[in-house]
Design a protein around this motif. Structure first.
Motif, PDB file in Angstrom:
ATOM      1  N   GLU A   1       0.832  -1.195   0.000  1.00  0.00           N
ATOM      2  CA  GLU A   1       0.000   0.000   0.000  1.00  0.00           C
ATOM      3  C   GLU A   1       0.869   1.248   0.000  1.00  0.00           C
ATOM      4  O   GLU A   1       1.907   1.291   0.660  1.00  0.00           O
ATOM      5  CB  GLU A   1      -0.902   0.042   1.237  1.00  0.00           C
ATOM      6  CG  GLU A   1      -2.144  -0.814   1.142  1.00  0.00           C
ATOM      7  CD  GLU A   1      -3.106  -0.543   2.296  1.00  0.00           C
ATOM      8  OE1 GLU A   1      -2.728   0.199   3.220  1.00  0.00           O
ATOM      9  OE2 GLU A   1      -4.226  -1.064   2.270  1.00  0.00           O
TER      10      GLU A   1
ATOM     11  N   ASP B   1      -2.176  -6.184  -4.592  1.00  0.00           N
ATOM     12  CA  ASP B   1      -3.282  -6.526  -3.696  1.00  0.00           C
ATOM     13  C   ASP B   1      -3.469  -8.042  -3.598  1.00  0.00           C
ATOM     14  O   ASP B   1      -4.073  -8.677  -4.474  1.00  0.00           O
ATOM     15  CB  ASP B   1      -4.566  -5.863  -4.225  1.00  0.00           C
ATOM     16  CG  ASP B   1      -5.743  -6.001  -3.262  1.00  0.00           C
ATOM     17  OD1 ASP B   1      -5.541  -6.540  -2.156  1.00  0.00           O
ATOM     18  OD2 ASP B   1      -6.847  -5.566  -3.629  1.00  0.00           O
TER      19      ASP B   1
ATOM     20  N   GLY C   1       0.224   1.024 -14.391  1.00  0.00           N
ATOM     21  CA  GLY C   1      -0.468   1.242 -13.125  1.00  0.00           C
ATOM     22  C   GLY C   1      -1.139   0.016 -12.565  1.00  0.00           C
ATOM     23  O   GLY C   1      -1.749   0.082 -11.485  1.00  0.00           O
TER      24      GLY C   1
ATOM     25  N   ASN D   1      -5.884   8.738   2.408  1.00  0.00           N
ATOM     26  CA  ASN D   1      -6.150   7.876   1.256  1.00  0.00           C
ATOM     27  C   ASN D   1      -4.965   6.954   1.009  1.00  0.00           C
ATOM     28  O   ASN D   1      -3.808   7.367   1.131  1.00  0.00           O
ATOM     29  CB  ASN D   1      -6.397   8.701  -0.017  1.00  0.00           C
ATOM     30  CG  ASN D   1      -7.806   9.261  -0.059  1.00  0.00           C
ATOM     31  OD1 ASN D   1      -8.777   8.517   0.008  1.00  0.00           O
ATOM     32  ND2 ASN D   1      -7.911  10.573  -0.162  1.00  0.00           N
ATOM     33  N   ARG D   2      -5.262   5.710   0.672  1.00  0.00           N
ATOM     34  CA  ARG D   2      -4.215   4.733   0.375  1.00  0.00           C
ATOM     35  C   ARG D   2      -4.499   4.075  -0.972  1.00  0.00           C
ATOM     36  O   ARG D   2      -5.646   3.937  -1.375  1.00  0.00           O
ATOM     37  CB  ARG D   2      -4.148   3.657   1.472  1.00  0.00           C
ATOM     38  CG  ARG D   2      -3.690   4.174   2.822  1.00  0.00           C
ATOM     39  CD  ARG D   2      -3.642   3.035   3.840  1.00  0.00           C
ATOM     40  NE  ARG D   2      -3.180   3.461   5.146  1.00  0.00           N
ATOM     41  CZ  ARG D   2      -1.914   3.519   5.518  1.00  0.00           C
ATOM     42  NH1 ARG D   2      -0.965   3.169   4.654  1.00  0.00           N
ATOM     43  NH2 ARG D   2      -1.560   3.912   6.725  1.00  0.00           N
ATOM     44  N   LEU D   3      -3.428   3.690  -1.631  1.00  0.00           N
ATOM     45  CA  LEU D   3      -3.535   2.976  -2.908  1.00  0.00           C
ATOM     46  C   LEU D   3      -2.874   1.622  -2.763  1.00  0.00           C
ATOM     47  O   LEU D   3      -1.711   1.528  -2.359  1.00  0.00           O
ATOM     48  CB  LEU D   3      -2.849   3.763  -4.027  1.00  0.00           C
ATOM     49  CG  LEU D   3      -2.685   3.036  -5.365  1.00  0.00           C
ATOM     50  CD1 LEU D   3      -4.046   2.832  -6.022  1.00  0.00           C
ATOM     51  CD2 LEU D   3      -1.747   3.792  -6.289  1.00  0.00           C
ATOM     52  N   LYS D   4      -3.608   0.557  -3.087  1.00  0.00           N
ATOM     53  CA  LYS D   4      -3.027  -0.782  -3.070  1.00  0.00           C
ATOM     54  C   LYS D   4      -2.413  -1.061  -4.440  1.00  0.00           C
ATOM     55  O   LYS D   4      -3.107  -1.403  -5.386  1.00  0.00           O
ATOM     56  CB  LYS D   4      -4.090  -1.832  -2.726  1.00  0.00           C
ATOM     57  CG  LYS D   4      -4.264  -2.042  -1.238  1.00  0.00           C
ATOM     58  CD  LYS D   4      -4.902  -3.383  -0.944  1.00  0.00           C
ATOM     59  CE  LYS D   4      -4.853  -3.683   0.560  1.00  0.00           C
ATOM     60  NZ  LYS D   4      -5.415  -5.011   0.865  1.00  0.00           N
ATOM     61  N   ALA D   5      -1.085  -0.881  -4.520  1.00  0.00           N
ATOM     62  CA  ALA D   5      -0.391  -1.106  -5.788  1.00  0.00           C
ATOM     63  C   ALA D   5      -0.352  -2.586  -6.123  1.00  0.00           C
ATOM     64  O   ALA D   5      -0.444  -2.970  -7.290  1.00  0.00           O
ATOM     65  CB  ALA D   5       1.024  -0.543  -5.712  1.00  0.00           C
TER      66      ALA D   5
ATOM     67  N   ASN E   1      -5.419  -3.500 -11.576  1.00  0.00           N
ATOM     68  CA  ASN E   1      -5.637  -2.853 -10.269  1.00  0.00           C
ATOM     69  C   ASN E   1      -4.960  -3.608  -9.132  1.00  0.00           C
ATOM     70  O   ASN E   1      -5.530  -3.774  -8.049  1.00  0.00           O
ATOM     71  CB  ASN E   1      -7.132  -2.707  -9.979  1.00  0.00           C
ATOM     72  CG  ASN E   1      -7.836  -1.832 -11.005  1.00  0.00           C
ATOM     73  OD1 ASN E   1      -7.239  -0.921 -11.564  1.00  0.00           O
ATOM     74  ND2 ASN E   1      -9.109  -2.112 -11.250  1.00  0.00           N
ATOM     75  N   GLY E   2      -3.737  -4.089  -9.375  1.00  0.00           N
ATOM     76  CA  GLY E   2      -2.952  -4.725  -8.325  1.00  0.00           C
ATOM     77  C   GLY E   2      -3.247  -6.183  -8.080  1.00  0.00           C
ATOM     78  O   GLY E   2      -2.589  -6.820  -7.252  1.00  0.00           O
TER      79      GLY E   2
ATOM     80  N   THR F   1       0.575   5.522   0.603  1.00  0.00           N
ATOM     81  CA  THR F   1      -0.259   6.627   1.073  1.00  0.00           C
ATOM     82  C   THR F   1      -0.290   7.698  -0.006  1.00  0.00           C
ATOM     83  O   THR F   1       0.759   8.197  -0.431  1.00  0.00           O
ATOM     84  CB  THR F   1       0.292   7.219   2.376  1.00  0.00           C
ATOM     85  OG1 THR F   1       0.279   6.203   3.385  1.00  0.00           O
ATOM     86  CG2 THR F   1      -0.554   8.389   2.849  1.00  0.00           C
ATOM     87  N   THR F   2      -1.471   8.056  -0.488  1.00  0.00           N
ATOM     88  CA  THR F   2      -1.592   9.042  -1.562  1.00  0.00           C
ATOM     89  C   THR F   2      -1.933  10.441  -1.054  1.00  0.00           C
ATOM     90  O   THR F   2      -1.698  11.420  -1.754  1.00  0.00           O
ATOM     91  CB  THR F   2      -2.669   8.602  -2.573  1.00  0.00           C
ATOM     92  OG1 THR F   2      -3.910   8.389  -1.890  1.00  0.00           O
ATOM     93  CG2 THR F   2      -2.251   7.310  -3.266  1.00  0.00           C
TER      94      THR F   2
END
Length: 529
Positions: free
Chosen positions: A273, A292, A311, A286-290, A493-494, A275-276
């Protein structure tokens, strides 16, 4: 039909002649494509047409005439009005500190004399025409806030702003994922029909050219070796170089199964993850799971491909597997033992057996260091721990260069001496210096011409067999993956949304996203009819 752009007997020189006696036409509502490898002269030709040759370049002879038959060389270049250009890399062509709406509006104010309100309204209309989402909101965005495909749409809007009759497109989709590439090509074809544009399309990808062009010119070493109607040339080529280019598309070059079913590297429930955004107190909002919850196994000698759009997390997955990123959860097992990123000793031993090969070989090499020194730096000592003398290291470096198809004398040369394909061979030699049994190749042939790409893929296949290597091949080019891999993982999407043998996934995809990727390949598109 009368041509809208005519180039006659064009000869261009820098220190020496680089384009010689080139002639061709562009017609309204049609596309003329120039194809060839790096150094063939296709981009120099297009910049000369635009009147954008650097000061060191000289047009020795020839004529470049527009629809009114005026010679641009004698009467000045009509750049921005009669003729406009879309470049390969929109990020380097757009000003990163300027909102995209202002950048497009600038050309309207400069060439058409529109005021601020008029130019803003016209930019909104252009953004709508090139199908950008929320055109009014996009006006105030900076380039870094847009995706690659959206940036290219901005560049197309800018090129069309002053109603040109000819559009020069220099590799406009090379850096894009297959699905984005397909939408950009479809957009160009739509705009061409609506505006009756003549398009001069520069590319090294014959499948893209087949899908969009009516006429094709094949260049090599600054000269035209073949030209004619696109389908006639590509289906019935007469010149041996054209035949060689056509035969360079990736073909299946690895057959047979895995040498051993013994697990080499295993990924278990791996996640990362980022932090964005954070609030005023610095706490994550907000977090982004690069990556998953990804799990899979690569066995000894197995060739596994990872595909997906930019991405999707495929490169981040490679970094996690090499211990270059610490996972948020999950683990990587090497030879059935957990790989601990904090344990420097075990990590150092692991990296002798697992090596990366990166996309850009020039940035991976020190430009001030001779090739022999760069490889000797990687050798230092053998896997068994026995130290090698300087002369022994140099001999090993020469042997590695021979293995990857270069010469012993190349140890004394600097990276700038070599072509892109040769530098990729050098990077591969350096990766092999520590005698690894596992490679992670991240887009390692993406920037190469098709013929060079084919040579590198065949070299990889040969080395893989000789050394019983396993590898993870990361790419957005599905044809490359199909050519060199036993098994493929499709990421979005990961997450891994589909996996299986390459033949199973390519011939009978299950997931709708996989089907979309396969249908978006240039060879499956046809906009030229």
């Amino acid at each position: 039909m009368n041509p809208i752009l005519q180039v006659n007997n064009l000869t261009i020189a820098f220190d020496k002649v680089v384009v010689k006696d080139v002639s061709f036409c562009v017609y309204p509502g049609q596309t003329t494509a120039i194809v060839g490898e790096s150094g063939s002269g296709k981009t120099v030709t297009s910049t000369a047409v635009m009147g954008l040759l650097p000061p060191s370049g000289r047009i020795l002879s020839g004529e470049i005439a527009g629809v009114n038959r005026l010679d641009y060389l004698k009467n000045g270049s009509p750049v921005g009005t009669e003729i406009s250009m879309v470049f390969q890399d929109p990020m380097s062509s757009l000003n990163p500190s300027m909102r995209v709406g202002n950048q497009v509006g600038e050309s309207l104010r400069l060439h058409l004399g529109l005021n601020a309100r008029e130019s803003t309204q016209r930019v909104i209309e252009l953004f709508t025409e090139v199908e950008l989402p929320s055109p009014k909101d996009t006006l105030n965005k900076y380039p870094h806030e847009l995706s690659g495909g959206q940036k290219q749409r901005v560049m197309i809007a800018m090129a069309l702003a002053c109603e040109p009759s000819v559009l020069v497109a220099d590799e406009p989709t090379t850096a894009l994922d297959v699905t984005v590439q397909a939408t950009i090509l479809k957009l160009l074809q739509k705009l061409q029909k609506e505006r009756n544009l003549g398009v001069l399309f520069i590319s090294h990808d014959l499948e893209v050219v087949r899908s969009i062009a009516q006429h094709v010119i094949v260049m090599r070493f600054g000269e035209i070796v073949e030209q004619g109607l696109c389908l006639d040339v590509l289906d019935n080529p007469s010149h041996e170089y054209t035949i060689e280019l056509i035969n360079s598309r990736p073909k299946k070059i690895c057959e047979g199964g895995v040498d051993s079913l013994k697990s080499l590297i295993e990924v278990k429930n791996l996640s990362l993850e980022f932090t964005t955004s954070r609030n005023f107190w610095g706490n994550p909002t907000n977090r982004l799971k690069a990556v998953d919850n990804v799990s899979f196994i690569i066995n000894k000698g197995e060739r596994v491909g990872v595909v997906g759009e930019s991405g999707c997390g495929k490169s981040t997955l490679g970094l996690l597997m090499l211990g270059l990123e610490k996972p948020s959860q999950g683990e990587v097992l090497w030879r059935n033992k957990v790989l601990h990123v904090e344990d420097e000793k075990s990590l150092r031993e692991f990296r002798r057996e697992a090596q990366p090969v990166f996309q850009d070989p020039f940035s991976a090499l020190n430009p001030r260091m001779k090739i022999g020194t760069a490889i000797c730096e990687a050798i230092r000592q053998t896997v068994e721990g026995k130290k090698l003398s300087s002369s022994q290291q140099l001999e090993e470096a020469k042997s590695l260069l021979l293995e990857v198809g270069l010469e012993e004398e190349d140890v004394e040369k600097y990276p700038s001496y070599f072509s892109g394909g040769m530098r990729q061979r050098i990077v591969l030699a350096r990766a092999l210096a520590v005698k690894p049994i596992f490679l992670i190749l991240d887009e390692s042939v993406a920037a190469l011409d098709l013929r060079i790409q084919s040579q590198i893929l065949e070299l990889l296949s040969e080395i893989q067999k000789n050394r019983s290597l396993a590898y993870l091949f990361i790419s957005h080019d599905l044809d490359v993956i199909h050519a060199v891999c036993d098994r493929v993982l499709v990421m979005k999407n990961g997450r891994i949304i589909e996996e299986g043998s390459t033949d199973e996934v390519f011939n009978s995809p299950v997931d709708s996203y996989t089907k979309l990727l396969l249908e978006s390949r240039p060879g499956k598109l046809n906009f030229a009819s």
